[in-house]
Design a protein around this motif. Structure first.
Motif, PDB file in Angstrom:
ATOM      1  N   ILE A  28       7.575  -7.063  -2.430  1.00  0.00           N
ATOM      2  CA  ILE A  28       6.720  -7.115  -3.620  1.00  0.00           C
ATOM      3  C   ILE A  28       5.745  -5.955  -3.685  1.00  0.00           C
ATOM      4  N   TYR A  31       5.300  -4.609  -7.058  1.00  0.00           N
ATOM      5  CA  TYR A  31       5.143  -5.615  -8.114  1.00  0.00           C
ATOM      6  C   TYR A  31       3.686  -6.024  -8.279  1.00  0.00           C
ATOM      7  N   PHE A  52      -0.037  -3.748  -8.155  1.00  0.00           N
ATOM      8  CA  PHE A  52       0.899  -3.596  -7.052  1.00  0.00           C
ATOM      9  C   PHE A  52       0.289  -2.860  -5.870  1.00  0.00           C
ATOM     10  N   ALA A  97       5.549 -12.331 -11.027  1.00  0.00           N
ATOM     11  CA  ALA A  97       5.619 -10.926 -10.621  1.00  0.00           C
ATOM     12  C   ALA A  97       6.151 -10.066 -11.752  1.00  0.00           C
ATOM     13  N   ARG A  98       5.657  -8.854 -11.824  1.00  0.00           N
ATOM     14  CA  ARG A  98       6.193  -7.874 -12.772  1.00  0.00           C
ATOM     15  C   ARG A  98       6.206  -6.506 -12.100  1.00  0.00           C
ATOM     16  N   TYR A  99       7.267  -5.750 -12.394  1.00  0.00           N
ATOM     17  CA  TYR A  99       7.479  -4.484 -11.705  1.00  0.00           C
ATOM     18  C   TYR A  99       6.437  -3.458 -12.111  1.00  0.00           C
ATOM     19  N   ASP A 101       3.437  -3.454 -12.577  1.00  0.00           N
ATOM     20  CA  ASP A 101       2.430  -3.907 -13.543  1.00  0.00           C
ATOM     21  C   ASP A 101       2.786  -3.559 -14.979  1.00  0.00           C
ATOM     22  N   TYR A 105       5.632 -10.584 -17.281  1.00  0.00           N
ATOM     23  CA  TYR A 105       6.001 -11.045 -15.952  1.00  0.00           C
ATOM     24  C   TYR A 105       7.450 -11.516 -16.013  1.00  0.00           C
TER      25      TYR A 105
END
Length: 118
Positions: A28, A31, A52, A97-99, A101, A105
């Motif tokens: 993560i 993320y 992240f 979670a989001r890649y 930022d 999400y």
């Protein structure tokens, strides 16, 4: 990324809980991570997020000064330390979670129930 939240439970008002969100499948470290909560009949609402890098944290007003979000990328885990809990904090809490930022999400874990009694 698969996310698993845990640490919920029942506490009295003024008590504390620490939620954990363990990620698997991918690291993560790239993320941005967030915590959200939902009560029956209401839309899911934002609680806190951490970028992240772990350098930027944002809280919704009603948890500022009481909740702390943190991350340990070496453990692929994000935490939500909740202090001075109030009955209105009662909800199912979800991590997401989001890649890097960016955007919405994309990954969500199953929630963990937090119940605060007065």
């Amino acid at each position: 990324v698969q996310l698993q939240a845990s640490g919920g439970g029942s506490v009295q008002a003024g008590g504390s809980l620490r939620l954990s969100c363990v990620a698997s499948g991918r690291p993560i470290s790239m993320y941005g991570m967030g915590w959200f909560r939902q009560t029956p009949g209401k839309a899911r609402e934002f609680v806190a997020r951490i970028d992240f890098r772990g350098a930027v944290v944002v809280y919704t007003d009603f948890v500022k000064g009481r909740f702390t979000i943190s991350r340990d990328s070496s453990k692929n885990t994000v935490y939500l330390q909740m202090n001075s809990l109030k009955p209105e904090d009662t909800a199912v809490y979800y991590c997401a979670a989001r890649y890097v930022d960016s955007g919405e999400y994309s990954f969500w874990g199953k929630g963990t129930q937090v119940t605060v009694s007065s």
